[in-house]
Motif scaffolding. Structure first.
Motif, mmCIF file in Angstrom:
data_model
loop_
_atom_site.group_PDB
_atom_site.id
_atom_site.type_symbol
_atom_site.label_atom_id
_atom_site.label_comp_id
_atom_site.label_asym_id
_atom_site.label_seq_id
_atom_site.Cartn_x
_atom_site.Cartn_y
_atom_site.Cartn_z
ATOM 1 N N GLY A 87 -42.630 93.691 85.222
ATOM 2 C CA GLY A 87 -41.356 93.605 84.527
ATOM 3 C C GLY A 87 -40.261 94.380 85.244
ATOM 4 N N GLY A 88 -40.637 95.509 85.846
ATOM 5 C CA GLY A 88 -39.664 96.298 86.597
ATOM 6 C C GLY A 88 -39.117 95.531 87.797
ATOM 7 N N ASN A 89 -39.990 94.793 88.476
ATOM 8 C CA ASN A 89 -39.530 93.973 89.602
ATOM 9 C C ASN A 89 -38.564 92.898 89.122
ATOM 10 O OD1 ASN A 89 -41.096 95.415 91.377
ATOM 11 N ND2 ASN A 89 -42.671 93.858 91.576
ATOM 12 N N ILE A 90 -38.881 92.267 88.004
ATOM 13 C CA ILE A 90 -38.011 91.221 87.463
ATOM 14 C C ILE A 90 -36.665 91.808 87.070
ATOM 15 C CG2 ILE A 90 -37.685 89.671 85.481
ATOM 16 C CD1 ILE A 90 -39.482 88.548 87.702
ATOM 17 N N THR A 91 -36.674 92.985 86.484
ATOM 18 C CA THR A 91 -35.410 93.630 86.106
ATOM 19 C C THR A 91 -34.557 93.891 87.342
ATOM 20 O OG1 THR A 91 -36.407 94.632 84.146
ATOM 21 C CG2 THR A 91 -34.384 95.656 84.990
ATOM 22 N N GLY A 92 -35.163 94.412 88.402
ATOM 23 C CA GLY A 92 -34.426 94.681 89.631
ATOM 24 C C GLY A 92 -33.867 93.412 90.255
ATOM 25 N N LEU A 93 -34.688 92.364 90.328
ATOM 26 C CA LEU A 93 -34.213 91.096 90.878
ATOM 27 C C LEU A 93 -33.103 90.505 90.010
ATOM 28 C CD1 LEU A 93 -37.592 89.440 91.922
ATOM 29 C CD2 LEU A 93 -35.721 90.066 93.456
ATOM 30 N N THR A 94 -33.278 90.595 88.692
ATOM 31 C CA THR A 94 -32.265 90.068 87.783
ATOM 32 C C THR A 94 -30.941 90.797 87.987
ATOM 33 O OG1 THR A 94 -33.968 89.482 86.169
ATOM 34 C CG2 THR A 94 -31.697 89.626 85.359
ATOM 35 N N ASP A 95 -30.991 92.106 88.099
ATOM 36 C CA ASP A 95 -29.761 92.886 88.317
ATOM 37 C C ASP A 95 -29.054 92.452 89.602
ATOM 38 O OD1 ASP A 95 -30.299 94.291 85.990
ATOM 39 O OD2 ASP A 95 -31.062 96.079 87.027
ATOM 40 N N GLN A 96 -29.821 92.246 90.678
ATOM 41 C CA GLN A 96 -29.230 91.807 91.949
ATOM 42 C C GLN A 96 -28.605 90.427 91.826
ATOM 43 O OE1 GLN A 96 -32.324 91.784 94.906
ATOM 44 N NE2 GLN A 96 -32.861 93.932 94.565
ATOM 45 N N LEU A 97 -29.350 89.489 91.240
ATOM 46 C CA LEU A 97 -28.867 88.117 91.122
ATOM 47 C C LEU A 97 -27.701 88.008 90.142
ATOM 48 C CD1 LEU A 97 -32.352 86.382 91.240
ATOM 49 C CD2 LEU A 97 -30.577 86.254 92.998
ATOM 50 N N LEU A 98 -27.691 88.866 89.143
ATOM 51 C CA LEU A 98 -26.575 88.939 88.194
ATOM 52 C C LEU A 98 -25.310 89.401 88.928
ATOM 53 C CD1 LEU A 98 -26.008 88.646 85.133
ATOM 54 C CD2 LEU A 98 -26.616 91.035 84.887
ATOM 55 N N ALA A 99 -25.451 90.432 89.756
ATOM 56 C CA ALA A 99 -24.315 90.958 90.528
ATOM 57 C C ALA A 99 -23.763 89.917 91.502
ATOM 58 C CB ALA A 99 -24.726 92.223 91.277
ATOM 59 N N ASP A 100 -24.637 89.052 92.013
ATOM 60 C CA ASP A 100 -24.215 87.997 92.944
ATOM 61 C C ASP A 100 -23.653 86.775 92.224
ATOM 62 O OD1 ASP A 100 -25.024 89.530 95.091
ATOM 63 O OD2 ASP A 100 -26.959 88.518 95.308
ATOM 64 N N GLY A 101 -23.754 86.750 90.894
ATOM 65 C CA GLY A 101 -23.255 85.612 90.129
ATOM 66 C C GLY A 101 -24.202 84.432 90.087
ATOM 67 N N PHE A 102 -25.468 84.654 90.440
ATOM 68 C CA PHE A 102 -26.444 83.564 90.498
ATOM 69 C C PHE A 102 -27.159 83.332 89.169
ATOM 70 C CE2 PHE A 102 -27.237 84.255 95.328
ATOM 71 C CZ PHE A 102 -25.998 83.728 95.613
ATOM 72 N N GLY A 123 -25.559 79.790 91.388
ATOM 73 C CA GLY A 123 -26.958 80.053 91.725
ATOM 74 C C GLY A 123 -27.713 78.774 92.039
ATOM 75 N N LEU A 124 -27.459 77.720 91.269
ATOM 76 C CA LEU A 124 -28.126 76.446 91.494
ATOM 77 C C LEU A 124 -27.688 75.828 92.820
ATOM 78 C CD1 LEU A 124 -30.074 74.331 90.426
ATOM 79 C CD2 LEU A 124 -28.157 73.300 89.180
ATOM 80 N N ALA A 125 -26.390 75.854 93.108
ATOM 81 C CA ALA A 125 -25.894 75.296 94.374
ATOM 82 C C ALA A 125 -26.464 76.067 95.561
ATOM 83 C CB ALA A 125 -24.366 75.322 94.396
ATOM 84 N N THR A 126 -26.513 77.383 95.443
ATOM 85 C CA THR A 126 -27.062 78.217 96.514
ATOM 86 C C THR A 126 -28.547 77.932 96.692
ATOM 87 O OG1 THR A 126 -25.419 79.922 96.057
ATOM 88 C CG2 THR A 126 -27.362 80.599 97.305
ATOM 89 N N PHE A 127 -29.265 77.869 95.577
ATOM 90 C CA PHE A 127 -30.699 77.582 95.651
ATOM 91 C C PHE A 127 -30.942 76.229 96.304
ATOM 92 C CE2 PHE A 127 -34.349 75.318 94.060
ATOM 93 C CZ PHE A 127 -35.353 76.115 94.572
ATOM 94 N N GLU A 128 -30.185 75.204 95.913
ATOM 95 C CA GLU A 128 -30.402 73.868 96.475
ATOM 96 C C GLU A 128 -30.223 73.859 97.990
ATOM 97 O OE1 GLU A 128 -27.857 71.500 93.951
ATOM 98 O OE2 GLU A 128 -29.445 71.251 92.454
ATOM 99 N N CYS A 129 -29.248 74.601 98.507
ATOM 100 C CA CYS A 129 -29.079 74.713 99.967
ATOM 101 C C CYS A 129 -30.292 75.397 100.597
ATOM 102 C CB CYS A 129 -27.818 75.511 100.308
ATOM 103 S SG CYS A 129 -26.297 74.625 99.986
ATOM 104 N N MET A 130 -30.740 76.478 99.961
ATOM 105 C CA MET A 130 -31.913 77.184 100.481
ATOM 106 C C MET A 130 -33.159 76.310 100.408
ATOM 107 S SD MET A 130 -31.555 81.159 99.231
ATOM 108 C CE MET A 130 -31.393 80.841 97.483
#
Length: 170
Positions: A87-102, A123-130
């Protein structure tokens, strides 16, 4: 790389325990190590390419890959289980992706102790490119394995996955 055209379906077992013989146990460990090694090398190569091409990590890519299937979002606990991280990893990733607007994160109206995470249009547009690049990279990484062997390997690993799914709980 060439896989055998037939598979060994019977194992020499001890009459009492049903356990693999010493030789089969060693072969099983060698197979496990080979699977780990291949997985590690593939993850490293994909992680490096994601960093170079998109400035992101494989963990962030996997996170967005999960969310893109669920436009209504997922609970953070569900994401943690699906990605097999804490859960801690998910929280950290969520915080990063939230800050990026994803992604967005909102309190779950059905359970105020939980949060729902949703992928944003950015986030969806970025993911689709990746994802397009990711598919191409995986294809190039596996290009040295003939098509027939890839199909056979996929089939055999499906059998392994099913066998592991059917293990009794300990």
């Amino acid at each position: 790389m060439e896989l055998s055209s037939h598979t060994e379906t019977s194992f020499e077992t001890s009459p009492d325990s049903g356990a693999l013989s010493g030789t089969d146990e060693r072969q099983a460990v060698r197979l496990w190590l080979r699977l780990l090694g291949c997985t590690h090398r593939l993850e490293q190569a994909l992680g490096q390419r994601l960093r170079r091409g998109f400035g992101t990590s494989l963990a962030r890519f996997d996170y967005l890959a999960q969310l893109q299937h669920y436009p209504d979002g997922l609970r953070m606990k569900t994401l943690s289980r699906r990605l097999m991280v804490t859960g801690g990893n998910i929280t950290g990733l969520t915080d990063q992706l939230l800050a990026d607007g994803f992604v967005t994160r909102e309190v779950d109206v059905k359970d105020r102790r939980s949060h729902i995470v949703r992928i944003t249009p950015l986030g969806l547009a970025t993911f689709e490119c990746m994802a397009v690049a990711h598919r191409q990279w995986v294809g190039s990484l596996l290009a040295g394995v003939p098509e027939g062997d890839r199909r056979l390997l996929h089939h055999l690993l499906g059998g392994l996955a099913q066998s592991l799914d059917n293990l009794p709980a300990e």
